[in-house]
Design an enzyme around this catalytic site. Structure first.
Site, PDB file in Angstrom:
ATOM      1  N   PRO A 148       0.804  -1.186   0.143  1.00 12.24           N
ATOM      2  CA  PRO A 148       0.071  -0.051   0.029  1.00 12.24           C
ATOM      3  C   PRO A 148       0.998   1.151  -0.086  1.00 12.24           C
ATOM      4  O   PRO A 148       1.895   1.379   0.600  1.00 12.24           O
ATOM      5  CB  PRO A 148      -0.726  -0.031   1.220  1.00 12.24           C
ATOM      6  CG  PRO A 148      -0.803  -1.565   1.684  1.00 12.24           C
ATOM      7  CD  PRO A 148       0.361  -2.278   1.175  1.00 12.24           C
ATOM      8  N   GLU A 149       0.319   2.302  -0.684  1.00  9.37           N
ATOM      9  CA  GLU A 149       1.020   3.503  -0.585  1.00  9.37           C
ATOM     10  C   GLU A 149       0.679   4.537   0.465  1.00  9.37           C
ATOM     11  O   GLU A 149      -0.253   4.073   1.400  1.00  9.37           O
ATOM     12  CB  GLU A 149       0.402   4.275  -1.916  1.00  9.37           C
ATOM     13  CG  GLU A 149       0.577   3.620  -3.190  1.00  9.37           C
ATOM     14  CD  GLU A 149       2.045   3.789  -3.827  1.00  9.37           C
ATOM     15  OE1 GLU A 149       2.560   4.612  -3.611  1.00  9.37           O
ATOM     16  OE2 GLU A 149       2.196   2.656  -4.607  1.00  9.37           O
ATOM     17  N   LYS A 171       4.072   4.809   5.688  1.00  9.48           N
ATOM     18  CA  LYS A 171       3.364   3.761   5.401  1.00  9.48           C
ATOM     19  C   LYS A 171       3.253   2.802   6.973  1.00  9.48           C
ATOM     20  O   LYS A 171       2.902   1.695   6.862  1.00  9.48           O
ATOM     21  CB  LYS A 171       4.191   2.636   4.506  1.00  9.48           C
ATOM     22  CG  LYS A 171       4.443   3.243   3.169  1.00  9.48           C
ATOM     23  CD  LYS A 171       4.900   2.167   2.108  1.00  9.48           C
ATOM     24  CE  LYS A 171       5.146   2.923   0.911  1.00  9.48           C
ATOM     25  NZ  LYS A 171       5.713   1.787  -0.135  1.00  9.48           N
ATOM     26  N   ARG A 213      11.580  -4.070  -8.019  1.00  5.80           N
ATOM     27  CA  ARG A 213       9.970  -3.583  -8.038  1.00  5.80           C
ATOM     28  C   ARG A 213       9.821  -3.575  -9.615  1.00  5.80           C
ATOM     29  O   ARG A 213      10.906  -3.116 -10.226  1.00  5.80           O
ATOM     30  CB  ARG A 213       9.682  -2.316  -7.402  1.00  5.80           C
ATOM     31  CG  ARG A 213       9.769  -2.184  -5.810  1.00  5.80           C
ATOM     32  CD  ARG A 213       8.640  -2.964  -5.311  1.00  5.80           C
ATOM     33  NE  ARG A 213       8.854  -2.834  -3.859  1.00  5.80           N
ATOM     34  CZ  ARG A 213       9.509  -3.504  -3.216  1.00  5.80           C
ATOM     35  NH1 ARG A 213      10.311  -4.638  -3.598  1.00  5.80           N
ATOM     36  NH2 ARG A 213       9.436  -3.286  -1.853  1.00  5.80           N
TER      37      ARG A 213
END
Length: 265
Positions: free
Chosen positions: A2-3, A51, A251
């Protein structure tokens, strides 16, 4: 993963539901925490830091949680069916009219509130901090510029530079800056990169939809993120996708080879 805006919204909703209320039930289903009983404590508030999520209780105690790839906090009314299976539950916080259920929270820790910095003190400025200032922006820009030869994509993801950017916003910031994720940090104005990252996160902080284009229609929310093989919204060139980084830092990166020329690598 999640951002920062997703975690921010989760923290806001938990704060609205729990703050000022007494815990009627508190279960922490984590091997290190199962013997801790928070029942009877008052929830003082919930806040996000990048985060990371910090739930604060009376008696100088904070519960730290991190969503990682699949974690989440859900809120339920009494009698509502949970949307995820019970075996994923890692935390249950019950007040008079709500259940806060933490699913798949692999990172849970209880610390004195006065020692929260042990867990979040290494982070750069939180892009969604309510007290964000020019000083925070300058600090993040300095940290980003400190390694001018570093690839921009991984630098934007480094939470020690600024907290809150994930893979979605990394891809979109690079596109809007007209540079490849593989370009060196020196190819951009660090202050502008920080400003743009905060602008995008802030635009999506108060709702679950994440749009960087200003549109919410299906398939129209993003410029390049998760659009590999599709035409660039600017020039029509096919969006490329490739893995960037090594091992745990790897990523997927998305970019337009025409709008964002890629340096040799």
């Amino acid at each position: 993963m999640p951002e920062g805006d997703t975690v921010f919204l989760a923290g806001h909703r938990l704060d609205e539901a729990l703050a000022g209320k007494t815990l009627l039930r508190a279960e922490l289903r984590h091997p290190r925490l199962v013997t801790n009983d928070l029942t009877g404590r008052t929830v003082l508030g919930v806040r996000s830091v990048g985060k990371h999520l910090l739930t604060r209780f009376s008696g100088d105690l904070s519960l730290h949680s991190h969503f990682r790839m699949d974690g989440a906090w859900h809120l339920y009314r009494p009698g509502q069916k949970w949307q995820r299976p019970a075996h994923q539950v890692r935390a249950i916080l019950e007040v008079d009219d709500r259940f806060a259920i933490g699913f798949a929270l692999h990172d849970l820790e209880l610390v004195p509130t006065s020692q929260e910095d042990r867990l979040v003190g290494h982070l750069g400025p939180d892009l969604l901090a309510p007290d964000w200032s020019d000083a925070h922006a300058a600090e993040a820009a300095r940290a980003l510029a400190a390694a001018p030869d570093r690839q921009l994509g991984p630098a934007l993801l480094d939470q020690r530079v600024m907290a809150g950017v994930g893979n979605l916003y990394k891809a979109e910031v690079c596109f809007l800056l007209h540079v490849s994720p593989w370009a060196p940090v020196s190819a951009v104005d660090p202050a502008e990169a920080v400003r743009l990252a905060r602008k995008l996160l802030l635009a999506n902080a108060w709702h679950p939809e994440q749009s960087t284009t200003g549109q919410l229609g299906r398939g129209r929310q993003h410029w390049v993120f998760e659009r590999g093989g599709k035409p660039c919204r600017r020039c029509g060139t096919r969006i490329k996708v490739a893995t960037q980084g090594d091992d745990h830092t790897a990523r997927l990166s998305y970019w337009c080879p025409r709008c964002q020329p890629t340096p040799s690598r």
